[in-house]
Design a protein around this motif. Structure first.
Motif, short mmCIF file in Angstrom:
data_model
loop_
_atom_site.label_atom_id
_atom_site.label_comp_id
_atom_site.label_asym_id
_atom_site.label_seq_id
_atom_site.Cartn_x
_atom_site.Cartn_y
_atom_site.Cartn_z
N SER A 47 34.96 26.79 -35.58
CA SER A 47 36.03 27.37 -36.41
C SER A 47 36.38 26.56 -37.65
CB SER A 47 37.29 27.56 -35.56
OG SER A 47 37.77 26.32 -35.08
N LEU A 48 36.11 25.27 -37.64
CA LEU A 48 36.49 24.42 -38.78
C LEU A 48 35.33 24.34 -39.76
CD1 LEU A 48 38.45 21.53 -37.01
CD2 LEU A 48 39.19 23.86 -37.60
N THR A 49 35.36 25.22 -40.74
CA THR A 49 34.24 25.36 -41.67
C THR A 49 34.58 24.89 -43.08
OG1 THR A 49 34.96 27.63 -42.12
CG2 THR A 49 33.32 27.32 -40.38
N GLY A 50 35.62 24.11 -43.20
CA GLY A 50 36.20 23.77 -44.49
C GLY A 50 37.52 24.49 -44.59
N GLY A 51 37.46 25.83 -44.46
CA GLY A 51 38.63 26.64 -44.19
C GLY A 51 38.71 26.86 -42.68
N ILE A 52 39.29 27.98 -42.27
CA ILE A 52 39.37 28.33 -40.85
C ILE A 52 38.62 29.63 -40.63
CG2 ILE A 52 40.87 28.91 -38.92
CD1 ILE A 52 41.26 26.05 -39.79
N THR A 53 37.64 29.61 -39.73
CA THR A 53 36.91 30.82 -39.35
C THR A 53 37.00 30.93 -37.83
OG1 THR A 53 35.39 30.43 -41.19
CG2 THR A 53 34.74 32.08 -39.56
N PHE A 54 38.04 31.62 -37.37
CA PHE A 54 38.33 31.68 -35.94
C PHE A 54 37.86 33.01 -35.39
CE2 PHE A 54 41.12 31.94 -32.18
CZ PHE A 54 40.94 30.66 -31.66
N GLY A 55 36.91 32.98 -34.44
CA GLY A 55 36.25 34.19 -33.98
C GLY A 55 36.74 34.68 -32.63
N ALA A 56 36.09 35.75 -32.17
CA ALA A 56 36.45 36.39 -30.90
C ALA A 56 36.33 35.43 -29.73
CB ALA A 56 35.57 37.62 -30.67
N ILE A 57 35.34 34.51 -29.78
CA ILE A 57 35.18 33.55 -28.69
C ILE A 57 36.43 32.68 -28.54
CG2 ILE A 57 34.06 31.82 -30.19
CD1 ILE A 57 32.35 31.01 -27.83
N GLY A 58 37.05 32.36 -29.68
CA GLY A 58 38.27 31.56 -29.65
C GLY A 58 39.45 32.31 -29.05
N TYR A 59 39.58 33.58 -29.41
CA TYR A 59 40.68 34.38 -28.85
C TYR A 59 40.49 34.59 -27.35
CZ TYR A 59 42.78 35.33 -33.37
OH TYR A 59 43.42 35.19 -34.58
N SER A 60 39.25 34.75 -26.90
CA SER A 60 38.98 34.88 -25.47
C SER A 60 39.37 33.61 -24.73
CB SER A 60 37.51 35.19 -25.22
OG SER A 60 37.15 36.44 -25.76
N ALA A 61 39.03 32.46 -25.30
CA ALA A 61 39.37 31.18 -24.68
C ALA A 61 40.89 30.98 -24.68
CB ALA A 61 38.69 30.03 -25.42
N LEU A 62 41.55 31.36 -25.76
CA LEU A 62 43.00 31.25 -25.84
C LEU A 62 43.67 32.10 -24.77
CD1 LEU A 62 45.61 30.34 -27.29
CD2 LEU A 62 45.32 32.31 -28.82
N SER A 63 43.20 33.33 -24.61
CA SER A 63 43.74 34.23 -23.60
C SER A 63 43.58 33.64 -22.21
CB SER A 63 43.05 35.59 -23.69
OG SER A 63 43.55 36.47 -22.73
N ALA A 64 42.45 33.02 -21.95
CA ALA A 64 42.20 32.41 -20.63
C ALA A 64 43.15 31.25 -20.38
CB ALA A 64 40.75 31.95 -20.54
N VAL A 65 43.38 30.43 -21.40
CA VAL A 65 44.31 29.30 -21.27
C VAL A 65 45.72 29.81 -20.97
CG1 VAL A 65 45.48 27.46 -22.56
CG2 VAL A 65 43.01 27.71 -22.72
N CYS A 66 46.15 30.82 -21.71
CA CYS A 66 47.51 31.35 -21.53
C CYS A 66 47.69 31.96 -20.15
CB CYS A 66 47.82 32.38 -22.62
SG CYS A 66 48.05 31.64 -24.27
N ARG A 67 46.68 32.72 -19.69
CA ARG A 67 46.78 33.33 -18.36
C ARG A 67 46.82 32.27 -17.26
NH1 ARG A 67 42.80 36.87 -20.19
NH2 ARG A 67 41.26 35.73 -18.94
N ALA A 68 46.00 31.27 -17.38
CA ALA A 68 45.88 30.25 -16.33
C ALA A 68 47.16 29.41 -16.22
CB ALA A 68 44.69 29.34 -16.62
N GLN A 69 47.86 29.23 -17.34
CA GLN A 69 49.01 28.33 -17.33
C GLN A 69 50.34 29.04 -17.58
OE1 GLN A 69 48.36 24.63 -19.55
NE2 GLN A 69 46.16 25.07 -19.63
N ASP A 70 50.33 30.37 -17.53
CA ASP A 70 51.56 31.15 -17.78
C ASP A 70 52.20 30.78 -19.11
OD1 ASP A 70 51.49 32.71 -15.44
OD2 ASP A 70 52.40 31.09 -14.28
N LEU A 71 51.39 30.78 -20.15
CA LEU A 71 51.86 30.43 -21.49
C LEU A 71 51.68 31.61 -22.43
CD1 LEU A 71 50.28 26.87 -21.78
CD2 LEU A 71 52.64 27.44 -21.17
N CYS A 72 52.38 31.56 -23.54
CA CYS A 72 52.20 32.56 -24.59
C CYS A 72 52.20 31.87 -25.94
CB CYS A 72 53.29 33.63 -24.52
SG CYS A 72 54.96 33.01 -24.81
N VAL A 73 51.60 32.51 -26.92
CA VAL A 73 51.55 31.97 -28.28
C VAL A 73 52.83 32.34 -29.01
CG1 VAL A 73 50.37 32.11 -30.50
CG2 VAL A 73 49.03 32.08 -28.39
N VAL A 74 53.52 31.35 -29.56
CA VAL A 74 54.74 31.61 -30.33
C VAL A 74 54.57 31.29 -31.81
CG1 VAL A 74 56.35 31.39 -28.42
CG2 VAL A 74 55.63 29.34 -29.66
#
Length: 199
Positions: free
Chosen positions: A64-91
């Motif tokens: 994702s760190l390409t000079g700017g930010i290029t954040f792809g679907a793989i990152g959102y999938s990983a984020l969703s897994a982290v949030c589900r596993a730890q009962d967290l949400c993005v604020v």
């Protein structure tokens, strides 16, 4: 947004976050992270959402760190897994810009990291190098339908509140206490030596 502050985190968390963004950006590229809060906390009107952790972009999407930010679907999938596993949400999310410019770019405004109204996007200057204060940030609240409300300088603390003392102040106080204890021990030891010498 309810209440005088929408988010809160400790000063030590903020210092750790900005330092880690600086390390990952290495003074030459943008870096970023999602700010996470617990999903299982009752929030009455005016309640501040407490930041309990961070998920750095390049941990979720290593490319994702390409000079700017290029954040792809793989990152959102990983984020969703982290949030589900730890009962967290993005604020909120935070990313860095080169130089002192903390307004949103056209790309930032068109592509929020979370398209949920009320999401907060924070921009840190100078690739987060050096000492970063709240007033150095740009803070942008998404209202949906490509509409944002931006806060700068002293307005930032109306939305993001830091709690606790500054880390360097705690360290300075701790160092002073250690010094006082050392002096006190030295005085006591000298007094004991003087008494022994006289006896």
């Amino acid at each position: 947004m309810n209440g005088p502050f929408a988010l809160q985190m400790s000063r030590s968390q903020f210092a750790a976050l900005t330092a880690e963004l600086a390390r990952r950006g290495d003074g030459r590229r943008e870096s970023g992270a999602f700010l996470l809060s617990s999903t299982n906390v009752e929030r009455p009107p005016g309640h501040k959402r407490t930041v309990v952790g961070f998920a750095f972009y390049d941990d979720l999407d290593p490319a994702s760190l390409t000079g700017g930010i290029t954040f792809g679907a793989i990152g959102y999938s990983a984020l969703s897994a982290v949030c589900r596993a730890q009962d967290l949400c993005v604020v909120a999310d935070i990313h860095t810009h080169p130089g002192s410019w903390v307004q949103q770019s056209a790309i930032d405004a068109r592509h929020p990291m979370s398209a949920i109204p009320g999401h907060i996007a924070i921009i840190a200057p100078n690739y987060s190098q050096g000492s970063i204060r709240l007033r150095d940030l740009g803070l942008h609240v998404f209202h949906g339908d490509k509409t944002w409300e931006s806060r700068y300088r002293n307005e930032v603390k109306e939305v993001l509140h830091l709690t606790g003392s500054y880390p360097f102040l705690r360290m300075a106080i701790s160092a002073l206490r250690s010094a006082f204890r050392a002096v006190h021990r030295s005085i006591k030891e000298r007094g004991t030596l003087d008494v022994n010498a006289r006896s």
